[in-house]
Design a protein around this motif. Structure first.
Motif, short mmCIF file in Angstrom:
data_model
loop_
_atom_site.label_atom_id
_atom_site.label_comp_id
_atom_site.label_asym_id
_atom_site.label_seq_id
_atom_site.Cartn_x
_atom_site.Cartn_y
_atom_site.Cartn_z
N LYS A 1 43.99 45.35 44.43
CA LYS A 1 45.26 45.38 43.69
C LYS A 1 46.26 44.40 44.29
O LYS A 1 47.01 43.74 43.57
CB LYS A 1 45.84 46.79 43.73
N VAL A 2 46.27 44.32 45.61
CA VAL A 2 47.14 43.34 46.27
C VAL A 2 46.64 41.93 45.97
O VAL A 2 47.41 41.03 45.66
CB VAL A 2 47.17 43.58 47.79
N ALA A 3 45.31 41.76 46.04
CA ALA A 3 44.72 40.44 45.88
C ALA A 3 44.96 39.87 44.47
O ALA A 3 45.15 38.67 44.31
CB ALA A 3 43.22 40.50 46.17
N VAL A 4 44.99 40.74 43.45
CA VAL A 4 45.19 40.29 42.07
C VAL A 4 46.51 39.53 41.95
O VAL A 4 46.55 38.40 41.45
CB VAL A 4 45.19 41.49 41.10
N THR A 5 47.58 40.13 42.44
CA THR A 5 48.88 39.48 42.31
C THR A 5 48.95 38.23 43.17
O THR A 5 49.52 37.23 42.78
CB THR A 5 50.01 40.46 42.67
N LEU A 6 48.32 38.30 44.36
CA LEU A 6 48.30 37.12 45.22
C LEU A 6 47.58 35.96 44.55
O LEU A 6 48.05 34.82 44.61
CB LEU A 6 47.61 37.45 46.55
N ALA A 7 46.47 36.25 43.88
CA ALA A 7 45.69 35.20 43.22
C ALA A 7 46.54 34.50 42.15
O ALA A 7 46.50 33.28 41.99
CB ALA A 7 44.42 35.77 42.62
#
Lengths: 266, 253
Positions: free
Chosen positions: B180-186
């Motif tokens: 979930k964190v990685a999605v926004t970071l991407a």
């Protein structure tokens, strides 16, 4: 004299630590006949859990030998079942699938339906009928431990190793499970090794109690408990039982170094 | 129950838009200071096709970057989770790498692979998003209680069996938390590259052209479109989590 199923002779073991080797077992001898049930008691941190890992073949002793059924234990073998204080059920599986887990590892001649029948039968024996489709998180601590016992027996192990399985339960649940153990043993013959801190538990369940000395542990005292038929909880409140508990408690005090003894230089 | 689940977030969004509109209206700001929500429909209708084309470019490159980050993150996490030595060796490297602001890496990558828009963008989306995945997987594996391992090992199971049957499924809740964190970071990674690289593509480039043409409502419209895509992708992850790690969710009793 029946030949012992579990035979542990003069086992020594030390863990490597930053401060040098830490000896935990120093001349341990335990012998359990087929169908016997031995309870191992001793002070905290005296190497009782190390003993279970040795019997299970999860580690090898530095010195000494561990024999199971006339074969020297060198590596894990599928004829062993284990249960711990932490029931370690897999949260993503139903109770039934948890109980059947060992059958996915151990080769078995049972068909899928037979496996399921057996799992359901065991669950019934421990009083978990109707809970087979529940998740572990929906069960109480005592019920989870019951399921864990079923899992440790599903593959019909010769040896059942119990590492303080009832330690985290409340007193009443614990006594319930002691009785469950006796009914399991009546239906499912196994040779048992029980690690425990509870002296009443040891004399209620086992037919032999082994007291280990403090670290590094060696066999300090062995008490035989004569059995005729499964015991009642009331048997724990007889003068006989009180005498046994007193002797064991005294032995633990010696092991902890709190009471002098001629065998153990305090 | 489901009505409440839909109604509450929708009402929250409406309130947010109303407050935004009010803020702009009360201060009397022209749209080059801050565009109001009422400026946006015009921007969307005028550039509708561009939004579709460029939104798709942003989306697929983000998702591909994310997928590579998942594969790489799980691999690195496994290596660090199972080997103490590798953990000690890789941790400082990873932390150091993660500490570098990716905005500074973007121009370097843009120069290094000049013209390779898709590759650049995916690379940055990947670089910015694999860290939380690697860390969560490694922590999930290294904190596996020894009893879980012993239960199977005592029956003669191999390390690989322990991994597939216990370690991997047990790590899934942490993994999805990190995803979930990685999605926004991407998304941040993709857009940084799209904005910085010359003749970029995707919503970032659309944002940049809004800036050069002083089309302020367009810039805000891009931001809202990005937020929308972020929400959609986030809920895709939530749905996957429900399927694969739904067991970790406790029923309120």
């Amino acid at each position: 004299m029946t030949k012992p199923l579990i035979h542990i002779t003069d086992v020594h073991h030390a863990y490597a630590t930053d401060a040098g080797p830490l000896p935990v077992l120093d001349g341990l001898n335990v012998s359990v006949p087929e169908g016997g049930f031995v309870a191992v008691v001793g002070p905290s941190g005296c190497g009782k859990s190390t003993l279970t890992r040795l019997i299970a073949g999860l580690m090898k002793p530095d010195r000494g030998e561990v024999w199971l059924h006339g074969e020297r234990v060198q590596s894990p073998r599928s004829t062993v079942g284990m249960a711990f204080q932490n029931p370690v059920l897999l949260e993503w599986r139903t109770i039934l699938k948890n109980v059947m887990l060992p059958l996915e590892i151990v080769p078995t001649k049972m068909s899928k339906t037979e496996q399921e029948q057996r799992a359901l039968h065991l669950l019934d024996l421990v009083g978990l009928k109707g809970f087979e489709d529940k998740r572990p998180s929906e069960l109480s601590g005592g019920m989870r431990q019951r399921a864990s016992l079923c899992r440790s027996l599903i593959h019909k192990p010769e040896v059942l190793i119990l590492d303080e399985p009832f330690g985290a339960l409340d007193a009443f649940t614990r006594e319930d499970l002691w009785q469950t153990m006796h009914s399991l043993k009546a239906e499912e013959p196994f040779t048992g090794v029980l690690i425990t801190h509870d002296l009443r538990e040891s004399i209620f369940l086992a037919d032999q109690v082994v007291v280990l000395s403090g670290r590094p542990a060696k066999t300090q005292y062995v008490m035989n408990i004569p059995r005729n038929g499964p015991p009642e909880l009331d048997d724990l409140y007889t003068p006989e039982a009180a005498d046994r508990l007193n002797i064991l408690r005294h032995q633990i005090e010696i092991a902890q170094g709190r009471a002098p003894s001629e065998e153990v230089g305090a | 129950m489901t009505l409440r689940k839909i109604a509450v977030p929708v009402i929250a969004m409406v309130v947010f838009l109303a407050l935004w509109e009010l803020l702009v209206w009360v201060n009397g700001w022209p749209n080059y200071i801050m565009a109001a929500p009422s400026d946006l429909p015009a921007a969307y209708s005028r550039y509708w096709e561009l939004f579709l084309v460029m939104g798709w470019q942003t989306l697929w490159r983000t998702v591909v970057g994310l997928l590579i980050a998942v594969a790489f993150g799980i691999f690195v996490g496994m290596v660090m989770g199972f080997s103490r030595t590798m953990r000690d060796a890789l941790y400082p490297l990873l932390v150091g790498f993660n500490a570098i602001p990716k905005a500074t890496v973007v121009p370097i990558v843009a120069l290094l692979f000049v013209g390779a828009h898709d590759f650049n963008t995916i690379l940055i989306a990947f670089m910015i998003s694999f860290f939380p995945i690697a860390v969560s997987v490694s922590i999930g594996l290294s904190t596996l209680e020894p009893e879980y391992r012993d239960i199977l090992r005592s029956l003669g199971a191999s390390q690989a069996t322990v991994f597939w049957k216990i370690a991997l499924p047990k790590t899934l809740p942490e993994f999805f938390g990190a995803l979930k964190v990685a999605v926004t970071l991407a998304f941040i990674g993709t857009n940084l590259m799209e904005i910085v690289s010359p003749h970029g593509r995707g919503l970032g480039a659309l944002f940049d052209s809004g800036k050069t043409n002083s089309d302020y409502p367009l810039m805000f419209a891009v931001l809202i479109a990005l937020a929308f895509m972020g929400i959609v992708l986030y809920y895709v992850v939530v749905a996957l989590e429900k399927i694969f790690a739904g067991w970790a969710e406790r029923q309120p009793t």
